[in-house]
Design a protein around this motif. Structure first.
Motif, PDB file in Angstrom:
ATOM      1  N   PHE A 212      -2.304   6.026  -0.486  1.00 30.54           N
ATOM      2  CA  PHE A 212      -3.179   5.390   0.666  1.00 30.54           C
ATOM      3  C   PHE A 212      -2.728   6.061   2.084  1.00 30.54           C
ATOM      4  O   PHE A 212      -1.482   6.009   2.126  1.00 30.54           O
ATOM      5  CB  PHE A 212      -3.162   4.062   0.545  1.00 30.54           C
ATOM      6  CG  PHE A 212      -3.715   3.187  -0.398  1.00 30.54           C
ATOM      7  CD1 PHE A 212      -5.202   3.238  -0.490  1.00 30.54           C
ATOM      8  CD2 PHE A 212      -3.084   2.881  -1.224  1.00 30.54           C
ATOM      9  CE1 PHE A 212      -5.567   2.426  -1.890  1.00 30.54           C
ATOM     10  CE2 PHE A 212      -3.409   2.149  -2.389  1.00 30.54           C
ATOM     11  CZ  PHE A 212      -4.749   1.895  -2.744  1.00 30.54           C
TER      12      PHE A 212
ATOM     13  N   LEU B 113      -7.514   1.654   5.571  1.00 33.00           N
ATOM     14  CA  LEU B 113      -6.766   2.634   4.581  1.00 33.00           C
ATOM     15  C   LEU B 113      -7.812   3.784   4.187  1.00 33.00           C
ATOM     16  O   LEU B 113      -9.044   3.260   3.950  1.00 33.00           O
ATOM     17  CB  LEU B 113      -6.013   1.981   3.508  1.00 33.00           C
ATOM     18  CG  LEU B 113      -5.089   0.969   3.821  1.00 33.00           C
ATOM     19  CD1 LEU B 113      -4.514   0.143   2.740  1.00 33.00           C
ATOM     20  CD2 LEU B 113      -3.948   1.496   4.471  1.00 33.00           C
TER      21      LEU B 113
ATOM     22  N   GLY C 106      -2.736  -5.327  -5.572  1.00 34.00           N
ATOM     23  CA  GLY C 106      -1.784  -5.378  -4.336  1.00 34.00           C
ATOM     24  C   GLY C 106      -1.167  -6.831  -4.396  1.00 34.00           C
ATOM     25  O   GLY C 106      -1.639  -7.614  -4.942  1.00 34.00           O
TER      26      GLY C 106
ATOM     27  N   TRP D  18       0.966  -1.028   0.167  1.00 40.01           N
ATOM     28  CA  TRP D  18      -0.226  -0.056   0.025  1.00 40.01           C
ATOM     29  C   TRP D  18       0.859   1.298   0.130  1.00 40.01           C
ATOM     30  O   TRP D  18       1.330   1.625   1.302  1.00 40.01           O
ATOM     31  CB  TRP D  18      -1.008   0.085   1.082  1.00 40.01           C
ATOM     32  CG  TRP D  18      -1.742  -1.276   1.268  1.00 40.01           C
ATOM     33  CD1 TRP D  18      -1.307  -2.371   2.161  1.00 40.01           C
ATOM     34  CD2 TRP D  18      -2.873  -1.551   0.542  1.00 40.01           C
ATOM     35  NE1 TRP D  18      -2.216  -3.147   1.973  1.00 40.01           N
ATOM     36  CE2 TRP D  18      -3.233  -3.051   1.204  1.00 40.01           C
ATOM     37  CE3 TRP D  18      -3.702  -0.959  -0.123  1.00 40.01           C
ATOM     38  CZ2 TRP D  18      -4.160  -3.814   0.440  1.00 40.01           C
ATOM     39  CZ3 TRP D  18      -4.617  -1.495  -0.960  1.00 40.01           C
ATOM     40  CH2 TRP D  18      -5.148  -2.865  -0.329  1.00 40.01           C
TER      41      TRP D  18
END
Length: 194
Positions: free
Chosen positions: A78, A104, A114, A73
């Motif tokens: 984020f 987040l 991700g 992240w």
């Protein structure tokens, strides 16, 4: 008679089988991790991502110094609202489970892919840290423009999905109502007897 080459090949195969069976029955932890992420749109237009990671020890011994890190992240996309993207535990017993979650706040619009989280742990019989990886998440369409859904279309979809359950429950409720409520003819009959 068998040639010396085939005798040596057979003896090597038997030795490899015996060695591999001793490794297979050894007492080690086996770490399995499942990572989930879900989007939640807030009234302000912002979008929150809830991430949860479950770590399972499916092995036969305890894993020590278990550490979870989820660096997938980026900070420019984020903000961490609650929790941490990393966590450590002293141990994870055989058959045990550990859970970690964080939230987040998305800053940038677009698709996000991700990567798996990394879990490191120590086995008492080995000096080096062992690594395991969680499952990757499905691509997230962050801050996407979602078309407004027609309520009639929503009702049609729900009816198509749950229509049979609704009809069965309606029939049962109607039956119970008919059994428990007094009928009009029974009420008239009781008045005539008086």
């Amino acid at each position: 008679m068998a040639s010396p080459v085939s005798k040596s090949l057979i003896s090597v195969l038997i030795a490899l089988f015996l060695i591999s069976s001793s490794f297979a029955s050894s007492d080690v932890p086996f770490i399995v991790a499942h990572k989930k992420a879900s989007l939640k749109r807030l009234k302000s237009g912002a979008e929150r991502i809830s991430v949860s990671i479950d770590i399972y020890n499916q092995g036969t011994s305890t894993a020590y110094d278990v550490s979870l890190t989820d660096d997938s992240w980026p900070q420019d996309k984020f903000d961490v609202i609650s929790g941490n993207i990393s966590q450590s535990w002293e141990r994870l017993d055989a058959g045990g489970i550990l859970s970690h979650s964080f939230e987040l706040d998305a800053k940038v619009k677009g698709m996000f892919h991700g990567s798996p989280a990394v879990i490191t742990f120590r086995i008492p019989t080995k000096a080096a840290l062992q690594e395991a990886y969680s499952t990757p998440i499905l691509p997230l369409d962050v801050l996407a423009e979602k078309p407004t859904e027609n309520k009639l279309e929503l009702a049609k979809r729900l009816l198509a999905k749950y229509g049979s359950q609704i009809s069965v429950i309606s029939i049962i409720v109607l039956f119970v109502y008919l059994i428990t409520s007094p009928s009009k003819s029974a009420a008239k009959g009781s008045k005539k007897k008086r």
